[in-house]
Motif scaffolding. Structure first.
Motif, PDB file in Angstrom:
ATOM      1  N   SER A   1       1.276  14.871   3.229  1.00  0.00           N
ATOM      2  CA  SER A   1       0.202  15.859   3.084  1.00  0.00           C
ATOM      3  C   SER A   1       0.567  17.180   3.761  1.00  0.00           C
ATOM      4  O   SER A   1       1.155  17.208   4.835  1.00  0.00           O
ATOM      5  CB  SER A   1      -1.074  15.320   3.718  1.00  0.00           C
TER       6      SER A   1
ATOM      7  N   LYS B   1     -14.643   4.453   5.230  1.00  0.00           N
ATOM      8  CA  LYS B   1     -13.895   3.789   4.158  1.00  0.00           C
ATOM      9  C   LYS B   1     -14.535   2.483   3.729  1.00  0.00           C
ATOM     10  O   LYS B   1     -14.385   2.066   2.585  1.00  0.00           O
ATOM     11  CB  LYS B   1     -12.463   3.518   4.615  1.00  0.00           C
TER      12      LYS B   1
ATOM     13  N   ASP C   1      -7.626  14.046   3.365  1.00  0.00           N
ATOM     14  CA  ASP C   1      -6.548  13.069   3.574  1.00  0.00           C
ATOM     15  C   ASP C   1      -7.101  11.643   3.690  1.00  0.00           C
ATOM     16  O   ASP C   1      -6.440  10.675   3.314  1.00  0.00           O
ATOM     17  CB  ASP C   1      -5.745  13.408   4.832  1.00  0.00           C
ATOM     18  N   SER C   2      -8.297  11.529   4.228  1.00  0.00           N
ATOM     19  CA  SER C   2      -8.903  10.195   4.310  1.00  0.00           C
ATOM     20  C   SER C   2      -9.304   9.714   2.941  1.00  0.00           C
ATOM     21  O   SER C   2      -9.242   8.524   2.647  1.00  0.00           O
ATOM     22  CB  SER C   2     -10.148  10.218   5.190  1.00  0.00           C
TER      23      SER C   2
ATOM     24  N   MET D   1       0.839  -1.192   0.000  1.00  0.00           N
ATOM     25  CA  MET D   1       0.000   0.000   0.000  1.00  0.00           C
ATOM     26  C   MET D   1       0.882   1.253   0.000  1.00  0.00           C
ATOM     27  O   MET D   1       0.570   2.240  -0.651  1.00  0.00           O
ATOM     28  CB  MET D   1      -0.859  -0.028   1.263  1.00  0.00           C
ATOM     29  N   ARG D   2       2.004   1.162   0.724  1.00  0.00           N
ATOM     30  CA  ARG D   2       2.892   2.325   0.834  1.00  0.00           C
ATOM     31  C   ARG D   2       3.466   2.736  -0.519  1.00  0.00           C
ATOM     32  O   ARG D   2       3.841   3.886  -0.708  1.00  0.00           O
ATOM     33  CB  ARG D   2       4.040   2.038   1.820  1.00  0.00           C
TER      34      ARG D   2
ATOM     35  N   SER E   1     -15.929  10.687   3.728  1.00  0.00           N
ATOM     36  CA  SER E   1     -14.505  10.411   3.964  1.00  0.00           C
ATOM     37  C   SER E   1     -14.290   9.580   5.224  1.00  0.00           C
ATOM     38  O   SER E   1     -13.322   8.841   5.342  1.00  0.00           O
ATOM     39  CB  SER E   1     -13.722  11.726   4.086  1.00  0.00           C
ATOM     40  N   GLY E   2     -15.203   9.687   6.164  1.00  0.00           N
ATOM     41  CA  GLY E   2     -15.061   8.974   7.433  1.00  0.00           C
ATOM     42  C   GLY E   2     -15.628   7.567   7.394  1.00  0.00           C
ATOM     43  O   GLY E   2     -15.796   6.951   8.433  1.00  0.00           O
TER      44      GLY E   2
ATOM     45  N   ALA F   1      -6.310   8.358   1.445  1.00  0.00           N
ATOM     46  CA  ALA F   1      -6.031   7.013   1.961  1.00  0.00           C
ATOM     47  C   ALA F   1      -6.941   5.983   1.299  1.00  0.00           C
ATOM     48  O   ALA F   1      -6.511   4.870   0.984  1.00  0.00           O
ATOM     49  CB  ALA F   1      -6.194   6.986   3.475  1.00  0.00           C
TER      50      ALA F   1
END
Ligand SMILES: Cc1cc2nc3c(=O)[nH]c(=O)nc-3n(C[C@H](O)[C@H](O)[C@H](O)COP(=O)(O)OP(=O)(O)OC[C@H]3O[C@@H](n4cnc5c(N)ncnc54)[C@H](O)[C@@H]3O)c2cc1C
Ligand SMILES: Cc1ncc(C[n+]2csc(CCOP(=O)(O)OP(=O)(O)O)c2C)c(N)n1
Ligand code: SF4
Ligand code: SF4
Ligand code: SF4
Ligand SMILES: [Mg+2]
Lengths: 600, 351
Positions: free
Chosen positions: B31, B193, B40-41, B23-24, B190-191, B44
């Protein structure tokens, strides 16, 4: 799961893997940070508080902290904790004025310590400043125990040893050299002591009773006695061909000493294969670097004597297999004769207490060892304590030190009329390291560098003189690099559930996927349900109280957190904070307190 | 903004995808958005989606306009192509790039200001053209980058941080996309996933304009009591209309659904979507019915979420223009631009 109780000092203590693994609970990350800041003296004093002999241990410690180091789980190689300790010791300024001192008047209580090894010296270190009148009886003409007589000076220079011993003796200890205690009864009856501590170690080297032992005696040496004789310069040479029997740390010191006394062909004879060797990997490496040969699967059979003189030994060459019960059994494949001029036996040590009478209330148990309480170090006779190698057999210096600390607490209680079982509690302080939005009071930038290799004295130079220290220690650039490998495990991620708005920022940023917000469940469920499964059961998972918006919980797997602080940097509400944890590790006569400082 | 680089250390049990990447490997630079920003979420969630879809980083083109949201592309797939356009003009850059090279995977990231205020026209036409791309609108009800003025998606009655009450009616991008004929329309948060990632993956698999409106709170200027785009408000007012499961090509379908409760849709690239209706009678393929149903939800002050509308068979921009199969960038110059002789020949038709 129930929310984790982070008010219990042991929760965060366990996160500091090295400190948890250190028998004396040395505050490793903080001393490394002090070195990084160039505060060598402060680092030395912080070390000394827990482990008493930073200079000695910085060279010789068995390092139980290093295999425990978090870095092993993130990378492969631990931080060179021990070598950094040596840097603090080598570069410190004068510390005499910083050492604890005896008060002007004593408290009238008299304590006898038998043996002047690290265990007894630690007891003295803790009790003299409290006003106790401490007398040490030591059979030999000098103090230090096996640290002096057995650890060769190419690993531990006498100067380093004596400096740290003198710090303690100079506090005002009455030490009687050349005074072997032959009767415990006499000491107890006539000595006039309020408490007696036995720190006599495990002084008897194990024998190898096979044919030829008696006839070859002149050239067959017991390892620990041989090393002692070298230390006192009663022995200064050895034959060209030397066999060292056994493959523990004593064997390593023996073979390396032989190399320095003129031995040319040195063989270490092991009965089993490498995975079974008792010696620390770094000691093996050092020995092999000095061209000592290690032979495996050789089982000693006979000393061969010709014309009354040892000419060598015969060995069975064996192979090891597991039997039905899972035990290793050997099969003989062949037999060999290996010529030798001298043989050194390094196959272990035993305790011996012929001088403690068995009718004075000190109960003896299995293996003819005194019965000693694991927490209080007291024997069955109130007022008589045992610690160090004398208590449960050979260990190492850092364990001897911790035994000394604990015994000192008991002796103090005993002399003050308190039950010895009443142990002072551990405490902690917890202080935010936040300095600005993205600034912390610690270096949180991850350094991917590999472990810094040690510098050694040139081989020829070091083998020419047994007193030349083999390791040179880290220089400043090496130190500067190695300190940054420390992951700051004492800087704790501290969570306040009621502040969290569940924005996910911390979960998203964490480089090692430690954090998860999820429905609560049993520990097994939770461990399985995290961003990355928490399958290292030795490491705790942290569970928060219910989160305000969704009633989920924040779960953190402590296993591979690199304490980078990014979760706290990315948290908009400071629900995560990076807080410095300082364990209050009680010693005799010190009051402890538990302070949980408020988040900044 | 964090000053340190994100540690290279990673969990030893970290997952590896079919390309051997973690994933990285789909991350971008650190950011610089405010700590706790919803955007930012979303980043992700995008990273997770790309990773799980085994997307080759060099095949992705990231496009955006101006705004905090439009900074997002910097924070994922550092190896991808990227273009940061003038405010509100990303759709035309995307259309142009896609016209030239239809083989790249286009991801447009925009904001409510970028798409619904200054860039509204551009947004509408990208939908009409059905440009083959994933279009993510990070919707926070304010112009975050310029310090929190109400944007065109701010609800009537919502309060600014200073206490000012918004009076002008909002543009609802989901409603707008539906009326303009969009072939893939979704909304998420966004909160959340668990909901967002399958939707992003489906949007990526969709051929045509896949529109995802993501409520993505501005933690600095629009996360207070009285705001209708805060974390807390969105959590309490979310109304999930359809649940989405994404099953990539070649994967076994494991979940069993009760008869009639889920609809399986084959995507253009061969993957399968399972749409589970939470509301009875909801038909995510009936545009008129969807518009009517969502109107009712919005009127109750709720925020409908899920993959709300899907039409897999629509023609995309290239089909409308009948371009050749080969990406135009790959055509030899002589074929692409046959010269004035060929032009003259062509013009003869009108002589
Ligand atoms: C060869 C060798 C190398 C070692 N290397 C290391 C190392 O690198 N690192 C490490 O951590 N540990 C090492 N150890 C182990 C370590 O030295 C011991 O565990 C530690 O010294 C034990 O401390 P102690 O205080 O219990 O006893 P000791 O150090 O054994 O001291 C006991 C003292 O008591 C005296 N004494 C004994 N009986 C009497 C009596 N009846 N009356 C008066 N005095 C008496 C002895 O003369 C001695 O001075 C090594 C051990 C050996 C043998
Ligand atoms: C042509 C032009 N007009 C105005 C601006 C000023 N401006 C920069 S960002 C922005 C609004 C961005 O809002 P949004 O797209 O919602 O992004 P957010 O920051 O909220 O994520 C504006 C008006 C600009 N950069 N360019
Ligand atoms: S400090 Fe925070 S972000 Fe860094 S590794 Fe630990 S949990 Fe993850
Ligand atoms: S960053 Fe802070 S507020 Fe956001 S989820 Fe993590 S702890 Fe909660
Ligand atoms: S101002 Fe708002 S939108 Fe911009 S980065 Fe900060 S929280 Fe995000
Ligand atoms: Mg906005």
């Amino acid at each position: 799961m129930q929310p984790t109780d982070t008010k219990d000092p042991q929760y965060y203590h366990k996160v500091v893997d090295c400190q948890w693994a250190c028998p004396a609970h040395t505050n490793v990350p903080e001393y490394i940070r002090l070195i990084a800041e160039g505060r060598y003296t402060d680092s030395y004093m912080l070390n000394r508080k827990s482990n008493v002999f930073p200079g000695i241990l910085g060279r010789t410690c068995d390092r139980p902290c290093e295999p425990a180091c978090r870095r092993v789980r993130v990378e492969d190689e631990p931080v060179a904790i021990c070598r950094l300790k040596r840097v603090a010791a080598d570069l410190r300024d004068e510390v005499k004025h910083l050492l604890p001192k005896a008060p002007p008047v004593t408290n009238g209580k008299k304590v006898a310590l038998i043996g002047a090894g690290p265990a007894s010296l630690t007891v003295a270190n803790d009790l003299v400043p409290l006003g106790y009148e401490v007398t040490i009886f030591e059979a030999l003409p000098k103090a230090g125990g096996l640290m002096r007589t057995n650890i060769p000076s190419f690993r531990l220079p006498v100067r380093v040893l004596e400096e740290e011993i003198d710090y303690i003796l100079d506090m005002g200890v009455d030490i009687r050299y050349g005074h072997r205690i032959d009767s415990m009864k006499e000491l107890l009856d006539d000595g006039g002591f309020d408490a007696v501590f036995v720190g006599t170690g495990a002084p008897k080297g194990k024998e190898l009773n096979i044919p030829g032992r008696a006839e070859g005696a002149a050239n067959i040496h017991i390892g620990i006695e041989w090393l002692e004789a070298i230390h006192f310069e009663h022995i200064d040479e050895v034959g060209e061909r030397v066999l060292v029997i056994g493959v523990g740390n004593t064997a390593m010191d023996c073979c390396r000493s032989a190399k320095r006394l003129g031995g040319k062909d040195i063989k270490v004879m092991a009965r089993k294969t490498r995975p079974f060797f008792k010696a620390s990997p770094w000691e093996l490496e050092d020995a092999e670097e000095e061209q000592v040969e290690i032979l495996v699967n050789h089982s000693p059979q006979r000393f061969v004597i010709e014309d009354g003189r040892l000419t060598g030994m015969t060995f069975d060459i064996v192979e090891w297999t597991e039997n039905e019960k899972g035990r290793l059994v050997s099969t003989k494949l062949d037999e060999v004769f290996i010529p030798a001029d001298d043989v050194v036996l390094a196959i272990g040590q035993d305790n011996a207490f012929p001088w403690i009478e068995r009718d004075i209330g000190i109960e003896f148990g299995e293996w003819d060892m005194p019965v000693v309480d694991r927490a209080t170090f007291m024997t069955t006779r109130p007022g008589v304590f045992v610690g160090g190698d004398a208590a449960w057999g050979p260990e190492n210096i850092i364990w001897a030190v911790e035994h000394g600390h604990q015994a000192a607490i008991s002796i103090h209680n005993h002399c003050q009329g308190l039950p010895v079982t009443e142990r002072p509690p551990y405490g902690m302080t917890l202080v935010s390291t936040k300095m600005g939005i993205h600034e912390w009071r610690y270096s949180n930038d991850y350094n991917p560098a590999n472990r810094t290799p040690m510098r050694y004295e040139d081989l020829e130079k070091r083998l020419a003189d047994i007193k030349v220290e083999a390791e040179l220690g880290y220089d400043i650039p090496q130190t500067a690099r190695e300190v940054e490998r420390c992951l700051n495990c004492d800087i704790q991620t501290d969570f306040t559930a009621k502040l969290c708005i569940e924005c996910d920022a911390c979960v998203d940023v964490c480089p090692v996927q430690c954090l998860t917000m999820t429905e609560n469940g049993t520990e097994t469920e939770l461990r399985d349900r995290l961003m990355a499964p928490a399958d290292n059961l030795e490491q705790a998972i942290y569970v928060s109280e219910d989160l305000p918006q969704t009633k989920r919980v924040m779960v953190k797997d402590e296993d591979v957190c690199v304490h980078c602080g990014l979760c706290a940097e990315r948290c908009p509400t400071a629900a995560w904070d990076m807080m410095q944890f300082d364990l209050i590790n009680p010693h005799a006569g010190q009051d402890t307190w538990s302070t949980v400082a408020a988040t900044a | 903004m964090s000053y340190i680089t994100k540690p290279v250390a990673r969990h030893k049990g970290t997952r590896i995808n079919a390309l051997g990447l973690t994933m990285r490997d789909y991350e971008g630079s650190m950011s610089t958005l405010c700590a706790g920003c919803g955007h930012d979420s979303v980043t992700a969630a995008l990273i997770q989606s790309f990773f799980e879809l085994d997307v080759e980083p060099h095949r992705v083109a990231k496009l955006s306009g101006i705004g905090c949201s439009s900074k997002t592309p910097t924070y994922f797939i550092r190896e991808a192509h990227g273009f940061n356009s003038v405010h509100g003009r990303m759709p035309s850059i995307a259309a142009g790039a896609n016209a030239a090279n239809k083989d790249l995977l286009y991801v447009g990231i925009s904001g409510d200001g970028d798409s619904l205020s200054i860039g509204l026209g551009q947004f509408c036409h990208a939908i009409r053209r059905n440009v083959n791309m994933l279009y993510v609108l990070e919707n926070n009800g304010v112009y975050g980058l310029t310090k929190g003025q109400f944007s065109a998606s701010a609800d009537v009655g919502t309060k600014s941080k200073q206490g000012e009450v918004n009076q002008q009616g909002p543009i609802d991008p989901v409603n707008l996309a539906l009326t303009l004929g969009a072939t893939f329309v979704a909304r998420s948060f966004s909160g959340d996933k668990a909901q967002l990632v399958p939707i992003l993956k489906a949007g990526f698999a969709h051929r045509g304009f896949a529109f995802v409106d993501v409520i993505s709170p501005c933690v600095t200027f629009n996360d207070h009591v009285g705001s209708t785009k805060s974390y807390a408000h969105t959590r309490t007012h979310m109304h999930e209309v359809v649940e989405t499961d994404f099953v990539p090509i070649r994967s076994e379908i494991r979940t069993a659904y009760a008869e009639g409760s889920a609809r399986a849709v084959k995507m253009h690239d061969g993957s399968t979507l399972h749409l589970r209706k939470v509301a009875e009678d909801y038909d995510p393929t009936n545009r008129v019915a969807v518009i009517e149903y969502l109107g009712g939800v919005v009127a109750r002050g709720e925020v409908p979420t899920g993959l709300l509308y899907l039409a897999e068979a629509g023609a995309d921009m290239h089909e409308f223009s009948q371009t050749v199969d080969r990406p135009l960038v790959d055509l030899p110059y002589e074929t692409l631009c046959p010269g004035s002789g060929a032009l003259a020949e062509l013009q003869k038709e009108w002589w």
